[in-house]
Design a protein around this motif. Structure first.
Motif, mmCIF file in Angstrom:
data_model
loop_
_atom_site.group_PDB
_atom_site.id
_atom_site.type_symbol
_atom_site.label_atom_id
_atom_site.label_comp_id
_atom_site.label_asym_id
_atom_site.label_seq_id
_atom_site.Cartn_x
_atom_site.Cartn_y
_atom_site.Cartn_z
ATOM 1 N N PRO A 81 0.822 -1.219 0.000
ATOM 2 C CA PRO A 81 0.000 0.000 0.000
ATOM 3 C C PRO A 81 0.858 1.271 0.000
ATOM 4 C CG PRO A 81 -0.802 -1.565 1.619
ATOM 5 C CD PRO A 81 0.505 -2.097 1.110
ATOM 6 N N GLY A 82 0.445 2.229 -0.803
ATOM 7 C CA GLY A 82 1.126 3.522 -0.846
ATOM 8 C C GLY A 82 2.394 3.567 -1.669
ATOM 9 N N THR A 83 2.733 2.473 -2.353
ATOM 10 C CA THR A 83 3.987 2.467 -3.106
ATOM 11 C C THR A 83 3.803 2.663 -4.610
ATOM 12 O OG1 THR A 83 3.999 0.050 -3.388
ATOM 13 C CG2 THR A 83 5.097 0.946 -1.417
ATOM 14 N N ALA A 84 2.558 2.693 -5.087
ATOM 15 C CA ALA A 84 2.312 2.865 -6.528
ATOM 16 C C ALA A 84 2.464 4.344 -6.879
ATOM 17 C CB ALA A 84 0.926 2.363 -6.897
ATOM 18 N N ILE A 85 3.566 4.652 -7.561
ATOM 19 C CA ILE A 85 3.896 6.034 -7.911
ATOM 20 C C ILE A 85 4.253 6.092 -9.387
ATOM 21 C CG2 ILE A 85 5.500 7.941 -7.496
ATOM 22 C CD1 ILE A 85 5.896 6.760 -4.677
ATOM 23 N N GLY A 86 3.730 7.075 -10.087
ATOM 24 C CA GLY A 86 4.080 7.232 -11.492
ATOM 25 C C GLY A 86 3.153 8.196 -12.186
ATOM 26 N N ASP A 87 2.937 7.948 -13.463
ATOM 27 C CA ASP A 87 2.061 8.790 -14.262
ATOM 28 C C ASP A 87 1.136 7.904 -15.085
ATOM 29 O OD1 ASP A 87 3.603 7.879 -16.444
ATOM 30 O OD2 ASP A 87 4.917 9.611 -16.351
ATOM 31 N N ILE A 88 0.465 8.465 -16.085
ATOM 32 C CA ILE A 88 -0.516 7.688 -16.838
ATOM 33 C C ILE A 88 0.122 6.693 -17.802
ATOM 34 C CG2 ILE A 88 -2.329 9.402 -16.618
ATOM 35 C CD1 ILE A 88 -1.666 10.257 -19.514
ATOM 36 N N ALA A 89 1.433 6.727 -17.938
ATOM 37 C CA ALA A 89 2.117 5.794 -18.837
ATOM 38 C C ALA A 89 2.883 4.707 -18.087
ATOM 39 C CB ALA A 89 3.080 6.557 -19.749
ATOM 40 N N LEU A 90 3.479 5.034 -16.944
ATOM 41 C CA LEU A 90 4.337 4.098 -16.214
ATOM 42 C C LEU A 90 4.118 4.249 -14.721
ATOM 43 C CD1 LEU A 90 6.816 2.083 -16.356
ATOM 44 C CD2 LEU A 90 8.220 4.097 -15.976
ATOM 45 N N VAL A 91 3.849 3.133 -14.049
ATOM 46 C CA VAL A 91 3.647 3.141 -12.596
ATOM 47 C C VAL A 91 4.658 2.185 -11.976
ATOM 48 C CG1 VAL A 91 2.022 2.705 -10.717
ATOM 49 C CG2 VAL A 91 1.189 3.646 -12.880
ATOM 50 N N ASN A 92 5.436 2.688 -11.019
ATOM 51 C CA ASN A 92 6.395 1.876 -10.253
ATOM 52 C C ASN A 92 5.761 1.520 -8.923
ATOM 53 O OD1 ASN A 92 8.887 1.946 -11.902
ATOM 54 N ND2 ASN A 92 8.691 4.140 -11.594
ATOM 55 N N MET A 93 6.044 0.314 -8.431
ATOM 56 C CA MET A 93 5.484 -0.100 -7.151
ATOM 57 C C MET A 93 6.367 -1.142 -6.482
ATOM 58 S SD MET A 93 2.242 -1.790 -9.008
ATOM 59 C CE MET A 93 2.461 -0.827 -10.487
ATOM 60 N N ALA A 94 6.211 -1.263 -5.166
ATOM 61 C CA ALA A 94 6.932 -2.273 -4.388
ATOM 62 C C ALA A 94 6.014 -3.474 -4.183
ATOM 63 C CB ALA A 94 7.365 -1.698 -3.053
ATOM 64 N N LEU A 95 6.610 -4.664 -4.188
ATOM 65 C CA LEU A 95 5.840 -5.897 -4.058
ATOM 66 C C LEU A 95 6.106 -6.608 -2.740
ATOM 67 C CD1 LEU A 95 6.345 -7.490 -7.607
ATOM 68 C CD2 LEU A 95 4.382 -6.172 -6.793
ATOM 69 N N ASP A 96 5.075 -7.299 -2.258
ATOM 70 C CA ASP A 96 5.207 -8.215 -1.126
ATOM 71 C C ASP A 96 4.804 -9.583 -1.663
ATOM 72 O OD1 ASP A 96 5.218 -9.661 1.188
ATOM 73 O OD2 ASP A 96 3.579 -8.564 2.150
ATOM 74 N N CYS A 97 5.782 -10.409 -1.967
ATOM 75 C CA CYS A 97 5.506 -11.710 -2.585
ATOM 76 C C CYS A 97 5.328 -12.816 -1.543
ATOM 77 C CB CYS A 97 6.608 -12.067 -3.568
ATOM 78 S SG CYS A 97 6.594 -10.992 -5.020
ATOM 79 N N ARG A 98 5.326 -12.465 -0.267
ATOM 80 C CA ARG A 98 5.109 -13.468 0.770
ATOM 81 C C ARG A 98 3.636 -13.696 1.038
ATOM 82 N NH1 ARG A 98 7.870 -10.809 5.353
ATOM 83 N NH2 ARG A 98 7.646 -9.022 4.037
ATOM 84 N N SER A 99 2.781 -12.703 0.705
ATOM 85 C CA SER A 99 1.345 -12.883 0.923
ATOM 86 C C SER A 99 0.618 -12.688 -0.407
ATOM 87 C CB SER A 99 0.832 -11.882 1.965
ATOM 88 O OG SER A 99 1.078 -10.569 1.539
ATOM 89 N N PRO A 100 -0.321 -13.579 -0.732
ATOM 90 C CA PRO A 100 -1.035 -13.475 -2.010
ATOM 91 C C PRO A 100 -1.962 -12.272 -2.033
ATOM 92 C CG PRO A 100 -1.950 -15.232 -0.690
ATOM 93 C CD PRO A 100 -0.746 -14.721 0.050
ATOM 94 N N PRO A 101 -2.256 -11.755 -3.233
ATOM 95 C CA PRO A 101 -3.156 -10.580 -3.329
ATOM 96 C C PRO A 101 -4.578 -10.906 -2.906
ATOM 97 C CG PRO A 101 -2.506 -11.362 -5.517
ATOM 98 C CD PRO A 101 -1.792 -12.205 -4.502
#
Length: 101
Positions: A81-101
């Motif tokens: 949460p709170g890590t999706a940063i970018g613009d309308i073309a490209l969004v960078n985000m951090a992942l937590d792969c230990r817990s499923p979405p």
């Protein structure tokens, strides 16, 4: 001279929708969400979602939410949460792969 121009053009086209090598995002996939198409590049810690469809003036919030949904679908990881940063073309985000979405 023409050979140089042609090889440069082909090289630039091949670079579209790929992550920068220094980002070390070694996995890739495609997904659609919220009416948008994305190419997602990721590793176990981070992801980049590049919007690939044309859209007339899409809203940033709408694209960001769609990018998060597409990234979680492709990677099987949760976007922190709170890590999706970018613009309308490209969004960078951090992942937590230990817990499923």
């Amino acid at each position: 001279m023409w050979r140089l121009a042609i090889s440069l053009s082909v090289g630039l086209m091949a670079a579209c929708n790929t992550a920068h090598p220094l980002d070390r995002l070694d996995r890739a996939g495609r997904a659609s969400a919220g009416g948008h198409d994305f190419r997602v590049n990721w590793n176990l810690q981070a992801a980049q979602a590049t919007r690939t469809n044309p859209a007339w003036r899409p809203g940033l919030q709408e694209v960001t939410l769609a990018a998060v949904m597409a990234t979680e679908e492709v990677t099987g990881c949760t976007v922190k949460p709170g890590t999706a940063i970018g613009d309308i073309a490209l969004v960078n985000m951090a992942l937590d792969c230990r817990s499923p979405p």
